[in-house]
Design a protein around this motif. Structure first.
Motif, PDB file in Angstrom:
ATOM      1  N   GLY A 112       0.826  -1.184   0.000  1.00 41.89           N
ATOM      2  CA  GLY A 112       0.000   0.000   0.000  1.00 41.89           C
ATOM      3  C   GLY A 112       0.868   1.243   0.000  1.00 41.89           C
ATOM      4  N   TYR A 113       0.257   2.366   0.263  1.00 41.77           N
ATOM      5  CA  TYR A 113       0.997   3.627   0.249  1.00 41.77           C
ATOM      6  C   TYR A 113       1.946   3.770   1.438  1.00 41.77           C
ATOM      7  N   PHE A 114       1.769   2.931   2.452  1.00 47.95           N
ATOM      8  CA  PHE A 114       2.618   3.029   3.632  1.00 47.95           C
ATOM      9  C   PHE A 114       3.386   1.735   3.871  1.00 47.95           C
ATOM     10  N   GLY A 115       3.591   0.974   2.797  1.00 48.53           N
ATOM     11  CA  GLY A 115       4.376  -0.239   2.912  1.00 48.53           C
ATOM     12  C   GLY A 115       3.527  -1.498   2.917  1.00 48.53           C
ATOM     13  N   ASP A 116       4.061  -2.541   3.554  1.00 47.07           N
ATOM     14  CA  ASP A 116       3.391  -3.838   3.547  1.00 47.07           C
ATOM     15  C   ASP A 116       2.139  -3.870   4.419  1.00 47.07           C
ATOM     16  N   THR A 117       2.098  -3.036   5.441  1.00 46.94           N
ATOM     17  CA  THR A 117       0.940  -3.008   6.330  1.00 46.94           C
ATOM     18  C   THR A 117      -0.118  -2.074   5.757  1.00 46.94           C
ATOM     19  N   LEU A 118      -1.257  -2.643   5.393  1.00 48.15           N
ATOM     20  CA  LEU A 118      -2.316  -1.848   4.776  1.00 48.15           C
ATOM     21  C   LEU A 118      -3.167  -1.177   5.834  1.00 48.15           C
TER      22      LEU A 118
END
Length: 202
Positions: A112-118
């Motif tokens: 996602g826009y902030f890495g692997d953690t959605l």
């Protein structure tokens, strides 16, 4: 009914509200931009003109993406909207190469826009755009299917009212009456998106 869109370049102010609204409505992941705005510069200094040109899928009458798709994942609905069945898409990118408008995007990964953690919103929206498949503008087909009452996200968000969505024949008539045009007519695709020229300074 077959649908189309008219975009008035005299009114477009290049604010990207359409692109932002599309992102919000469909929750597209990084690298996927169903709607965006390009800028064209005409002339030479000091006689120049900058034109903002909103871009999206053209939902072509003769859609090369549909013609080349080996699985039938890319298809054209009865109402003229070109869609992608993600269950049948194998991510071969053949449709992307065939599209002369660069209107298709490949979902590279599940980030996602902030890495692997959605975040919660991404967790809800991303399952409709699985890794290894192609995504594109749908003319907000979900809203079309709901019936009257909800405008396309980009149409509703435009502060300059530069976009009009409706029956293709009406769109074509309005465009031709005002010297409107389609992009890349030499490709023979018959886009359902028409543009009215920017003549504000003429």
């Amino acid at each position: 009914m077959t649908y189309g869109m008219l975009i008035d370049l005299k009114k477009c102010i290049g604010c990207h509200a359409c692109a932002t609204a599309c992102k919000e409505a469909h929750g597209t992941p990084p690298g996927v931009t169903r709607s965006h705005v390009e800028r064209e510069v005409e002339g030479t200094y000091p006689d120049t003109r900058l034109t903002a040109v909103p871009m999206l899928c053209m939902h072509c009458e003769t859609a090369p993406c549909v013609e080349v798709c080996p699985t039938g994942a890319s298809f054209k609905r009865e109402d003229g909207i070109v869609s992608v069945n993600k269950d049948d898409c194998i991510g071969c990118k053949t449709c992307m190469n065939a599209c002369p408008y660069g209107a298709r995007y490949y979902r590279e990964d599940e980030r996602g826009y902030f890495g692997d953690t959605l975040n919660e919103y991404e967790e809800v929206m991303y399952p409709t755009m699985p890794k290894g498949t192609v995504d594109k503008c749908t003319f907000c087909a979900d809203r079309v299917d709901e019936g009257a009452g909800r405008s396309q996200a980009c149409v509703a968000a435009c502060p300059a009212e530069a976009r009009l969505f409706g029956e293709l024949e009406d769109i074509r008539s309005q465009a031709e009456a005002a010297d409107g045009y389609q992009l890349l007519p030499e490709e023979g695709t018959g886009p359902s998106v028409w543009y009215l020229p920017n003549r504000v300074n003429e």
